[in-house]
Design a protein around this motif. Structure first.
Motif, PDB file in Angstrom:
ATOM      1  N   GLU A  58      10.200   5.430  30.178  1.00 49.14           N
ATOM      2  CA  GLU A  58      10.968   7.184  30.283  1.00 49.14           C
ATOM      3  C   GLU A  58      10.644   6.716  31.417  1.00 49.14           C
ATOM      4  OE1 GLU A  58       9.624  10.491  28.287  1.00 49.14           O
ATOM      5  OE2 GLU A  58       9.799  10.111  25.983  1.00 49.14           O
ATOM      6  N   GLU A  59       9.874   7.270  32.300  1.00 49.00           N
ATOM      7  CA  GLU A  59       9.782   7.076  33.584  1.00 49.00           C
ATOM      8  C   GLU A  59      10.635   5.732  34.462  1.00 49.00           C
ATOM      9  OE1 GLU A  59       9.222   9.422  35.314  1.00 49.00           O
ATOM     10  OE2 GLU A  59       8.935  10.698  34.025  1.00 49.00           O
ATOM     11  N   TYR A  60      10.467   4.841  33.865  1.00 49.15           N
ATOM     12  CA  TYR A  60      10.723   3.521  34.451  1.00 49.15           C
ATOM     13  C   TYR A  60      12.523   3.480  34.130  1.00 49.15           C
ATOM     14  CZ  TYR A  60      11.456  -1.427  35.207  1.00 49.15           C
ATOM     15  OH  TYR A  60      12.172  -2.894  35.779  1.00 49.15           O
ATOM     16  N   GLN A  61      12.623   3.977  32.779  1.00 47.67           N
ATOM     17  CA  GLN A  61      13.931   3.431  32.531  1.00 47.67           C
ATOM     18  C   GLN A  61      15.031   4.954  33.430  1.00 47.67           C
ATOM     19  OE1 GLN A  61      15.009   2.808  28.176  1.00 47.67           O
ATOM     20  NE2 GLN A  61      13.258   3.521  28.154  1.00 47.67           N
ATOM     21  N   ILE A  62      14.438   5.791  33.913  1.00 46.24           N
ATOM     22  CA  ILE A  62      14.701   6.893  34.355  1.00 46.24           C
ATOM     23  C   ILE A  62      15.243   6.029  36.062  1.00 46.24           C
ATOM     24  CG2 ILE A  62      14.274   8.916  35.952  1.00 46.24           C
ATOM     25  CD1 ILE A  62      13.025   9.520  33.373  1.00 46.24           C
ATOM     26  N   ALA A  63      13.944   5.950  36.884  1.00 48.36           N
ATOM     27  CA  ALA A  63      14.270   4.754  37.797  1.00 48.36           C
ATOM     28  C   ALA A  63      15.115   3.561  37.655  1.00 48.36           C
ATOM     29  CB  ALA A  63      12.033   4.532  38.216  1.00 48.36           C
ATOM     30  N   ASN A  64      15.291   3.306  37.448  1.00 51.07           N
ATOM     31  CA  ASN A  64      16.313   1.592  36.531  1.00 51.07           C
ATOM     32  C   ASN A  64      17.576   2.894  36.711  1.00 51.07           C
ATOM     33  OD1 ASN A  64      14.943  -0.753  37.700  1.00 51.07           O
ATOM     34  ND2 ASN A  64      13.584   0.833  36.524  1.00 51.07           N
ATOM     35  N   GLN A  65      17.532   3.966  36.329  1.00 48.15           N
ATOM     36  CA  GLN A  65      19.256   4.959  35.730  1.00 48.15           C
ATOM     37  C   GLN A  65      19.462   3.630  35.032  1.00 48.15           C
ATOM     38  OE1 GLN A  65      21.302   3.594  39.782  1.00 48.15           O
ATOM     39  NE2 GLN A  65      20.250   6.266  40.316  1.00 48.15           N
ATOM     40  N   GLY A  66      18.997   3.368  33.937  1.00 45.81           N
ATOM     41  CA  GLY A  66      19.617   2.732  32.765  1.00 45.81           C
ATOM     42  C   GLY A  66      19.575   1.050  32.989  1.00 45.81           C
ATOM     43  N   LYS A  67      19.080   0.688  33.900  1.00 40.90           N
ATOM     44  CA  LYS A  67      19.631  -1.194  33.752  1.00 40.90           C
ATOM     45  C   LYS A  67      18.737  -1.581  32.576  1.00 40.90           C
ATOM     46  CE  LYS A  67      21.771  -0.609  38.577  1.00 40.90           C
ATOM     47  NZ  LYS A  67      21.113  -0.375  39.881  1.00 40.90           N
ATOM     48  N   VAL A  68      17.445  -1.127  32.303  1.00 46.42           N
ATOM     49  CA  VAL A  68      16.689  -2.056  31.703  1.00 46.42           C
ATOM     50  C   VAL A  68      16.416  -1.088  30.655  1.00 46.42           C
ATOM     51  CG1 VAL A  68      14.244  -2.705  31.892  1.00 46.42           C
ATOM     52  CG2 VAL A  68      15.767  -3.122  33.680  1.00 46.42           C
ATOM     53  N   ARG A  69      16.290  -1.222  29.258  1.00 43.91           N
ATOM     54  CA  ARG A  69      16.173  -0.760  27.938  1.00 43.91           C
ATOM     55  C   ARG A  69      15.106  -0.766  27.455  1.00 43.91           C
ATOM     56  NH1 ARG A  69      18.761  -0.408  22.013  1.00 43.91           N
ATOM     57  NH2 ARG A  69      17.715   1.458  21.496  1.00 43.91           N
ATOM     58  N   VAL A  70      13.764   0.013  28.086  1.00 44.30           N
ATOM     59  CA  VAL A  70      12.157  -0.811  26.688  1.00 44.30           C
ATOM     60  C   VAL A  70      12.441   0.473  25.498  1.00 44.30           C
ATOM     61  CG1 VAL A  70      10.462   0.010  26.812  1.00 44.30           C
ATOM     62  CG2 VAL A  70      11.564  -0.320  29.302  1.00 44.30           C
ATOM     63  N   THR A  71      12.177  -0.810  24.965  1.00 38.36           N
ATOM     64  CA  THR A  71      11.555   0.038  23.564  1.00 38.36           C
ATOM     65  C   THR A  71       9.883  -0.043  22.673  1.00 38.36           C
ATOM     66  OG1 THR A  71      12.560  -1.946  22.009  1.00 38.36           O
ATOM     67  CG2 THR A  71      14.129  -0.511  22.318  1.00 38.36           C
ATOM     68  N   VAL A  72       9.846   0.592  22.310  1.00 37.59           N
ATOM     69  CA  VAL A  72       8.004   0.921  21.832  1.00 37.59           C
ATOM     70  C   VAL A  72       8.447   1.071  20.807  1.00 37.59           C
ATOM     71  CG1 VAL A  72       5.860   1.219  22.541  1.00 37.59           C
ATOM     72  CG2 VAL A  72       7.872   1.812  23.897  1.00 37.59           C
ATOM     73  N   GLY A  73       7.495   0.562  19.534  1.00 35.56           N
ATOM     74  CA  GLY A  73       7.576   0.224  18.761  1.00 35.56           C
ATOM     75  C   GLY A  73       6.304   0.717  18.127  1.00 35.56           C
ATOM     76  N   VAL A  74       5.697   1.029  16.774  1.00 35.24           N
ATOM     77  CA  VAL A  74       4.598   1.534  16.463  1.00 35.24           C
ATOM     78  C   VAL A  74       3.978   0.616  15.499  1.00 35.24           C
ATOM     79  CG1 VAL A  74       2.724   3.252  16.220  1.00 35.24           C
ATOM     80  CG2 VAL A  74       4.022   3.978  17.578  1.00 35.24           C
ATOM     81  N   SER A  75       3.442  -0.432  15.744  1.00 35.24           N
ATOM     82  CA  SER A  75       3.155  -0.554  14.276  1.00 35.24           C
ATOM     83  C   SER A  75       1.607  -1.107  13.884  1.00 35.24           C
ATOM     84  CB  SER A  75       3.772  -2.414  14.043  1.00 35.24           C
ATOM     85  OG  SER A  75       3.453  -3.557  15.152  1.00 35.24           O
ATOM     86  N   GLY A  76       0.687  -0.795  14.590  1.00 36.54           N
ATOM     87  CA  GLY A  76      -1.519  -0.980  14.534  1.00 36.54           C
ATOM     88  C   GLY A  76      -1.269  -2.074  15.976  1.00 36.54           C
ATOM     89  N   THR A  77      -1.867  -2.439  16.853  1.00 38.09           N
ATOM     90  CA  THR A  77      -2.481  -2.970  17.223  1.00 38.09           C
ATOM     91  C   THR A  77      -2.538  -4.293  16.449  1.00 38.09           C
ATOM     92  OG1 THR A  77      -4.126  -1.849  18.249  1.00 38.09           O
ATOM     93  CG2 THR A  77      -4.430  -4.475  18.312  1.00 38.09           C
ATOM     94  N   GLY A  78      -3.407  -4.783  15.178  1.00 31.06           N
ATOM     95  CA  GLY A  78      -2.681  -5.969  14.082  1.00 31.06           C
ATOM     96  C   GLY A  78      -1.340  -5.999  14.826  1.00 31.06           C
ATOM     97  N   GLY A  79      -0.499  -5.237  13.929  1.00 31.84           N
ATOM     98  CA  GLY A  79       0.666  -5.130  13.271  1.00 31.84           C
ATOM     99  C   GLY A  79       1.911  -6.183  14.823  1.00 31.84           C
ATOM    100  N   GLY A  80       1.480  -5.073  15.890  1.00 30.27           N
ATOM    101  CA  GLY A  80       2.125  -5.695  17.217  1.00 30.27           C
ATOM    102  C   GLY A  80       1.488  -7.553  17.267  1.00 30.27           C
ATOM    103  N   PHE A  81       0.325  -7.516  17.190  1.00 36.80           N
ATOM    104  CA  PHE A  81       0.025  -9.082  17.689  1.00 36.80           C
ATOM    105  C   PHE A  81       0.222 -10.079  17.137  1.00 36.80           C
ATOM    106  CE2 PHE A  81      -4.036  -7.620  19.948  1.00 36.80           C
ATOM    107  CZ  PHE A  81      -3.705  -7.611  21.098  1.00 36.80           C
ATOM    108  N   LYS A  82       1.134  -9.485  15.489  1.00 39.42           N
ATOM    109  CA  LYS A  82       1.412 -10.829  14.298  1.00 39.42           C
ATOM    110  C   LYS A  82       3.341 -11.297  15.745  1.00 39.42           C
ATOM    111  CE  LYS A  82      -0.483  -9.573  10.252  1.00 39.42           C
ATOM    112  NZ  LYS A  82      -0.444  -8.189   9.124  1.00 39.42           N
ATOM    113  N   LYS A  83       3.892 -10.148  15.312  1.00 36.65           N
ATOM    114  CA  LYS A  83       4.641  -9.644  16.337  1.00 36.65           C
ATOM    115  C   LYS A  83       4.519 -10.820  17.767  1.00 36.65           C
ATOM    116  CE  LYS A  83       6.678  -5.828  14.383  1.00 36.65           C
ATOM    117  NZ  LYS A  83       7.714  -4.703  14.334  1.00 36.65           N
ATOM    118  N   PHE A  84       4.184 -10.069  18.247  1.00 36.83           N
ATOM    119  CA  PHE A  84       4.271 -10.731  19.901  1.00 36.83           C
ATOM    120  C   PHE A  84       3.962 -12.280  19.566  1.00 36.83           C
ATOM    121  CE2 PHE A  84       0.859 -11.726  23.676  1.00 36.83           C
ATOM    122  CZ  PHE A  84       1.767 -11.411  24.659  1.00 36.83           C
TER     123      PHE A  84
END
Length: 345
Positions: A58-84
């Motif tokens: 949230e802070e980073y997107q404000i600092a960059n005036q919307g030039k970069v969009r950051v999405t943060v999902g919640v699928s658990g550590t194991g689920g996140g590593f599968k996607k990663f």
């Protein structure tokens, strides 16, 4: 224009856009000026690390005036590593180190990663605030309650401690894809994922908070930030490492002093090394994360690392030091400063 024709026109425009082509402009419909689309950074993984990363995003997107969009999902550590490890995300939130099977999955997909500790967490055991009989719990009592052998047999509080009432105990905890679940079971049972299965499991910590706060006979566990956010609905249990040791509540002070054992742990982000090298916005976001962590981590209820640890982490990022300093499993009681001095493998 009828609704049918309008729908057809929209479908044509969307179809052309999906192919990367814009509809041709007519003489009486001049082209609109092109608008630059923001860069996208996709993050997923641990619900425990989520509040930290979401605050930074949230802070980073404000600092960059919307030039970069950051999405943060919640699928658990194991689920996140599968996607990663499939290359679907640039950063993975993790409440435990990457496991051997996940290391191999990343290797097979050609995904190299930079492992960065970002904060301390005090894994917190909670009960309903109206619970008047349990003042603290030993690690051995937690083991009696949660070990695989307890499934279907240890169902009442007095089976754990005869001083507790003959009332049913209802358990709430993170699901099997959660790094918090892995760490708790390794710290308490001595083996990751060694747990009874007859409890209410969820990757959403808010579900666990609701379950314990609505049941006087409930007990659960999750990250410290979720406890702090809901301290008016829950009571944290002081933990005794042994029957003869002092009961210690989780807090910034007891974690940093090393008193809150064995449920203190580092939490991490894992960065796709190729994205860090080839996508300036990814590297800039992680640099921002490490440079602004102390204030934001405290704000969301976790314990920041020592300033020197963030300096070492930045050096690791800037040197693109890929790999892990673990052997494919968690280490109970590990110190972050020691980890950052190790060379990744």
């Amino acid at each position: 224009m009828t609704n049918f024709r309008l729908a057809a026109a929209i479908s044509i425009v969307l179809g052309l856009s999906a192919c990367g082509k814009a509809p041709e402009q007519t003489a009486d419909a001049p082209a609109a000026p092109a608008t630059a689309q923001p860069s996208m950074i996709q993050i997923d993984g641990s619900s425990t690390v989520y509040p930290v990363t979401e605050a930074v995003a949230e802070e980073y997107q404000i600092a960059n005036q919307g030039k970069v969009r950051v999405t943060v999902g919640v699928s658990g550590t194991g689920g996140g590593f599968k996607k990663f490890c499939r290359g679907e995300t640039s950063i993975s939130n993790a409440s435990r180190p990457i496991l051997e099977a996940e290391i191999n999955a990343c290797k097979e997909a050609g995904v190299e990663f930079i492992e960065l500790p970002v904060a301390f967490d005090a894994l917190t055991v909670v009960v309903n605030p109206n619970n008047s009989f349990i003042e603290s719990a030993t690690v051995e009592e937690l083991k009696t309650l949660w070990q695989p052998e307890a499934q279907g047999t240890v169902m009442n509080w007095n089976q754990v401690n005869p001083a507790w009432p003959n009332e049913p105990v209802n358990l709430f905890g993170p699901g099997a894809d959660s790094g918090t679940f892995d760490y708790f079971t390794e710290a308490v049972m001595g083996k990751a994922k060694a747990s009874r299965g007859d409890f209410t499991a969820s990757e959403d910590d808010n579900v666990l908070v609701t379950g314990v706060s609505n049941d006087v006979n409930a007990l659960g566990f999750f990250g410290f930030a979720y406890y702090k956010e809901n301290a008016d609905k829950l009571r944290a249990l002081p933990i005794k490492a042994t029957a003869d040791s002092a009961a210690v509540l989780p807090s910034m002070e007891t974690v940093l002093s090393g008193e809150y054992v064995p449920l203190s742990r580092p939490i991490f982000i894992y960065v796709n090394a190729k994205d860090a090298k080839t996508r300036p916005e990814v590297k800039a976001f992680v640099e921002y994360y490490l440079s602004h962590s102390e204030e934001l981590i405290t704000e969301v209820g976790y314990i920041p690392l020592p300033a020197k640890a963030y300096e070492l982490a930045l050096g690791k990022l800037n040197g693109f030091k890929a790999g892990t300093v673990f052997e494919g499993h968690s280490e109970v009681g590990v110190k972050v400063e020691d980890l950052l001095q190790r060379e990744p493998k």
